[in-house]
Design an enzyme around this catalytic site. Structure first.
Site, short mmCIF file in Angstrom:
data_model
loop_
_atom_site.label_atom_id
_atom_site.label_comp_id
_atom_site.label_asym_id
_atom_site.label_seq_id
_atom_site.Cartn_x
_atom_site.Cartn_y
_atom_site.Cartn_z
N GLU A 146 -118.63 -50.02 32.30
CA GLU A 146 -117.86 -48.84 32.72
C GLU A 146 -117.44 -48.07 31.47
OE1 GLU A 146 -113.88 -49.62 34.32
OE2 GLU A 146 -114.28 -48.14 35.87
N LYS A 154 -94.46 -50.20 37.43
CA LYS A 154 -94.66 -49.88 36.01
C LYS A 154 -95.78 -48.84 35.89
CE LYS A 154 -97.22 -51.36 32.17
NZ LYS A 154 -97.13 -50.06 31.58
N CYS A 206 -112.28 -44.55 38.52
CA CYS A 206 -112.85 -45.88 38.76
C CYS A 206 -114.11 -45.82 39.61
CB CYS A 206 -111.81 -46.79 39.40
SG CYS A 206 -111.01 -46.04 40.82
N GLY A 213 -107.34 -57.23 35.42
CA GLY A 213 -107.28 -57.78 36.78
C GLY A 213 -107.57 -59.27 36.78
N GLY A 236 -106.53 -50.99 37.66
CA GLY A 236 -106.83 -50.90 36.23
C GLY A 236 -108.16 -51.55 35.94
N SER A 237 -108.28 -52.05 34.73
CA SER A 237 -109.57 -52.59 34.29
C SER A 237 -109.82 -53.98 34.89
CB SER A 237 -109.59 -52.68 32.76
OG SER A 237 -108.56 -53.53 32.33
N THR A 238 -111.09 -54.32 35.00
CA THR A 238 -111.45 -55.62 35.56
C THR A 238 -110.93 -56.75 34.66
OG1 THR A 238 -113.31 -54.76 36.80
CG2 THR A 238 -113.42 -57.08 36.21
N GLU A 289 -107.42 -53.37 42.38
CA GLU A 289 -108.40 -52.29 42.48
C GLU A 289 -108.89 -52.06 41.05
OE1 GLU A 289 -110.08 -49.20 41.94
OE2 GLU A 289 -108.37 -48.00 42.60
#
Ligand code: NDP
Length: 827
Positions: A397, A191, A300, A249, A244-246, A266
């Site tokens: 971030e 995706k 990132c 995740g 992507g974002s934490t 990641e």
């Protein structure tokens, strides 16, 4: 501007790349369908979404919006294709991957322009960095497909892989995901991000051009809530790979907990860019430009925290401001533009919000005097000084072209400031003193460290995070392990020997005969002091005295300490007789053990030779007491003495194995295409919590503890719940083997209660759990708190006696994380 004016001002003239071929390509195909089973199909919902050009804010293309029905179809296609692709010889897969790399190069200009139009990043970057790296990734992994059989013996593909990628490097992230997956024989449902689907769709066309078998790669555009979530929850997906974002995740960790899906994440970062006072400041300035203004700072691993040694800070900031005045922002297709557009209006608003917050929190903001384009989503390069390390802009971030700067005085302070973040993706160190740089690099909690350089990437050098930046690596040999599993895991387990649990133990007369025959001799053995047996005293008093009671305590910081609860739990033999007591550990004991394990972190810097010597010494001390340990196993499990001796001997052999590995499981030196080297160092993870298997009470304990400490970790261990005495008997072995206090800590008690505390603990970096399926799920759920790595068995038995299943590389991989240190050279 005419030539005479350019000559006068020395300003850049426009150097536009034509969008015409890319726009024509879009026009011919839109609305785009979904790529399932090698075909373009309409979305089940009949819905389409606009993809926006961020430099104009106007629609660029219409793409399909997939739903869960499309996910089902794509996963079914991938499953069916896996039946063949998973068995296709490596050489055949390598040929396809080589063809993919070649076709990427053939279409490189179209891909570069599409990427700039869709994402807003400058054409200079897509043309010179993104697309060449994409091709390199497929070439590199074609090599691993070819070599898989010889270089990863004993491993097989995982199956169907769901891959979810972000918008900041759309095609590059696709390559980082798809290349290793295909090389290892998996099939894929990918995706792309909602904002940037176009290059993935061109990639799908390339799959048709190279005649990749249908279903091997499937691409579903659409929204996270529809496609992403359905993919993550799909029962027939064997692995999820995500960038992507934490926060997302963390959600994925929770959503996949207990499902048995492999997971690699990641995630975000707040990477330090450390400048020592002997650094070449002009190079540093160019480094900062690359670190934080490359891709508008939407990277990132962006070097978003500038840490400067105090005595050069003012000079560097002056130089930086002068350089920022010269940066050029504007049309991403202009080849002389340094900074393009932010990917979306939502991302732009988020950057504006965080910058305003920085000003509110008292930091000093500086931006160049020139104005940004008014059409599209642009934000100027921004520098914050007077930043306090605890403020939002120093911790969060921002994912935009915003740099925060702070100062330090000593190298130790630089390291402390650099590590003062929940993330650990990358770091950059600038100094002309290579001794200093290479001394600092291992102290930084980051998966990648660039020395006198920044934002360099190559397929040969694994990329991934420490801490809340995620786990797993992409690239390098280490990245391949994310897409394989040991063959024995799926092979029939005829040989697996699993000791029954105490509840399952159905005491048959024959078993009593087999197990308790030794039990009798055990009762008669003077060595066995734990049994409540009496003996005739030889002290001359003629009294019958009870044996001296011996109740093991906890083993924390190298000392035996009483359980905080003040309670003990009984330990039974298989017939239900009490054979001893151990302490009932609780939350406080675990906290003390974790504290001790942290205090012993110096173990990671002990030489590998010394760690090996200590492991040999533990083996030596264990072998002196081989008979006693064997009898203890018989007593707890009712297994035959022969079997028990085999377990003790296997434990001794295992200690030898990891003593051997301690100075041999080493890193490698990569040679990416640059003048320099990349040192891939295998580092300890830190504090590992571990819940031992029930079966094989000694061997299970040794099999987990030995690889972990051999690699420099410190551990908090919960021994077998029903047979803990084999582990508690080890206290004296450990005490007499020169093992520093705190390296191994043992807390007895209820496995699942204690595991939960360990899995919840923010200062535990990894959790290994060998127990019930429900317990595995709870550990994985709890691990999302600080994104600790987990290794669980989903209640599948493992034959600990078998060296293939019970020791080796799998254990060593779980006990280490790879840090890649980039060291360019040359004047
Ligand atoms: P997200 O983490 O939300 O998105 C990354 C990918 O995950 C996209 O494909 C997204 O789909 C998908 N996704 C989002 N939610 C789910 C879910 N619940 N289940 C499955 N898939 C999901 O990043 P954003 O694009 O929202 O960016 C937000 C912030 O994330 C940025 O400001 C930045 O801080 C960080 N980020 C970090 C990146 C990195 O490389 N580490 C990359 C991108 C962002 P969709 O696009 O359809 O929403």
């Amino acid at each position: 501007m005419n030539v005479a004016e350019i000559f006068e001002t020395m300003d850049y003239g426009p150097a536009p790349e034509s969008p015409t071929p890319a726009l024509a390509w879009i026009k011919e195909r839109q609305p785009f369908g979904l790529f399932i089973n090698g075909q373009w199909v309409k979305p089940a919902s009949g819905q389409y979404l606009d993809s926006i050009n961020p430099s104009t804010g106007k629609p660029l293309a219409q793409v399909a919006s997939a739903s869960s029905a499309d996910v089902d179809a794509a996963v079914a296609a991938a499953r069916s294709a896996f039946e063949t692709w998973g068995k296709t010889p490596g050489h055949v897969r390598a040929r396809y991957m080589y063809a993919i790399a070649r076709h990427i190069q053939k279409h490189s200009r179209l891909l570069a322009v599409l990427e700039s139009l869709d994402n807003g990043k400058p054409i200079r970057e897509t043309r010179d960095i993104d697309i060449p790296l994409v091709a390199r990734h497929f070439y590199y992994h074609a090599g691993w497909a070819q070599l898989m059989a010889s270089e990863l013996p004993g491993y097989e593909p995982v199956g169907v892989v769901g891959q979810i990628i972000p918008w900041n490097f759309p095609l590059l992230m696709l390559a980082w995901k798809i290349a290793p997956a295909l090389a290892m024989g998996n099939t894929v449902v990918l995706k792309p991000a909602r904002y940037t689907p176009l290059t993935a769709l061109k990639f799908a066309e390339i799959m048709q051009e190279v005649d990749l078998p249908p279903g091997v790669v499937n691409i579903l555009t659409g929204e996270a809530s529809q496609v992403g979530e359905a993919l993550v929850r799909h029962p027939d997906v064997n692995k999820i790979a995500f960038t992507g974002s934490t926060d997302v995740g963390r959600n994925l960790r929770r959503a996949t907990a207990g499902s048995g899906k492999k997971l690699s994440l990641e995630l975000g970062g707040k990477s330090p860019f450390i400048v020592f006072d002997d650094a070449d400041l002009d190079s540093v300035v160019e480094g900062v430009v690359d670190a934080i203004w490359f891709n508008q700072g939407q990277v990132c691993c962006a070097g978003s925290r500038l840490l400067v040694q105090e005595d050069v800070a003012e000079r560097l900031i002056d130089k930086l401001r002068a350089r920022m005045e010269k940066l050029r922002i504007g049309d991403p297709l202009d080849k002389a533009v340094d900074i393009g557009a932010i990917v979306s209006s939502a991302q732009l608003k988020e950057i504006q919000r965080l910058v305003a917050q920085g000003v509110d929190e008292g930091a000093v903001m500086w931006q160049p005097s020139w104005a940004c384009p008014t059409e599209g989503y642009f934000f100027p390069p921004t520098l914050f000084t007077n930043v306090s390390p605890a403020t939002t802009i120093a911790q969060v971030e921002i994912f935009g072209p915003v740099l925060v700067s702070m100062t330090f005085r000593t190298p130790a302070e630089a390291v402390a400031l650099a590590n003062n973040t929940r993330y650990g993706l990358a770091a950059s160190v600038w100094s002309e003193n290579i001794n200093l740089a290479l001394d600092v690099a291992p102290k930084l909690k980051a998966g990648t460290v660039w020395v006198n350089c920044t934002n360099l990437f190559d397929a040969s050098s694994g990329f991934g995070g420490y801490r809340e930046s995620g786990f797993g690596r992409e690239g390098g040999k280490e990245g391949l392990y994310e897409y394989v599993r040991p063959v024995w895991e799926t092979a029939p387990r005829a040989t697996a020997r699993v000791a029954p649990t105490i509840h399952e133990w159905d005491v048959q007369p024959s078993m009593v005969g087999a197990g308790l025959a030794q039990e009798t001799s055990l009762h008669e053995d003077e060595d066995t002091r734990d049994h409540a047996k009496t003996f005739e005293s030889s002290n001359g008093y003629g009294l019958v005295l009870p044996a001296i009671d011996r109740t093991p305590k906890m083993f924390i910081n190298g000392k035996q300490v009483r359980p905080d609860s003040g309670y003990s739990r009984d330990v039974y033999d298989p017939t239900g007789h009490v054979i001893g007591q151990v302490g009932e550990g609780n939350r406080k004991d675990i906290r003390n053990a974790v504290e001790a394990a942290h205090a012993a972190s110096g173990w990671a810097s002990v030489t590998t030779h010394s760690r090996a010597q200590i492991l040999y010494y533990i083996a030596e001390n264990l072998s002196v007491r081989e008979g006693e340990f064997a009898r203890r196993i018989v007593q707890q499990t009712g297994r035959s003495q022969e079997d028990a001796i085999a377990e003790v001997q296997a434990a001794i052999s295992r200690l030898f194995s990891y003593a051997a590995w301690a100075d041999k499981f080493e890193g490698v030196v990569h040679r990416p295409p640059l003048r320099g080297v990349v040192l891939a160092m295998k580092e300890a993870i830190g504090v590992i919590g571990m819940a031992c298997p029930e079966e094989y009470p000694l061997l299970g304990f040794v099999s987990l503890v030995a690889p972990a400490i051999a690699m420099g970790n410190t551990v908090v261990v919960i021994p077998s719940q029903q047979s803990p005495l084999s582990a508690t008997d080890c206290y004296q072995v450990l005490e007499t083997s020169d093992l520093p206090g705190g390296v191994v800590n043992i807390v007895t008690g209820d496995r699942d209660t204690l595991s939960q505390v360990l899995a919840d603990h923010d200062d535990v970096e990894a959790m290994w759990y060998f127990g019930s399926a429900e317990g595995c799920k709870r550990v994985e759920l709890a691990s999302a708190g600080n994104m600790k790595r987990t290794w669980v068995n989903y209640s599948h038995p493992r034959n600990w006696l078998d060296p293939v299943q019970g020791e080796g590389e799998e254990f060593l991989h779980e006990a280490t994380q790879v840090k890649n240190i980039w060291v360019p050279y040359g004047e």
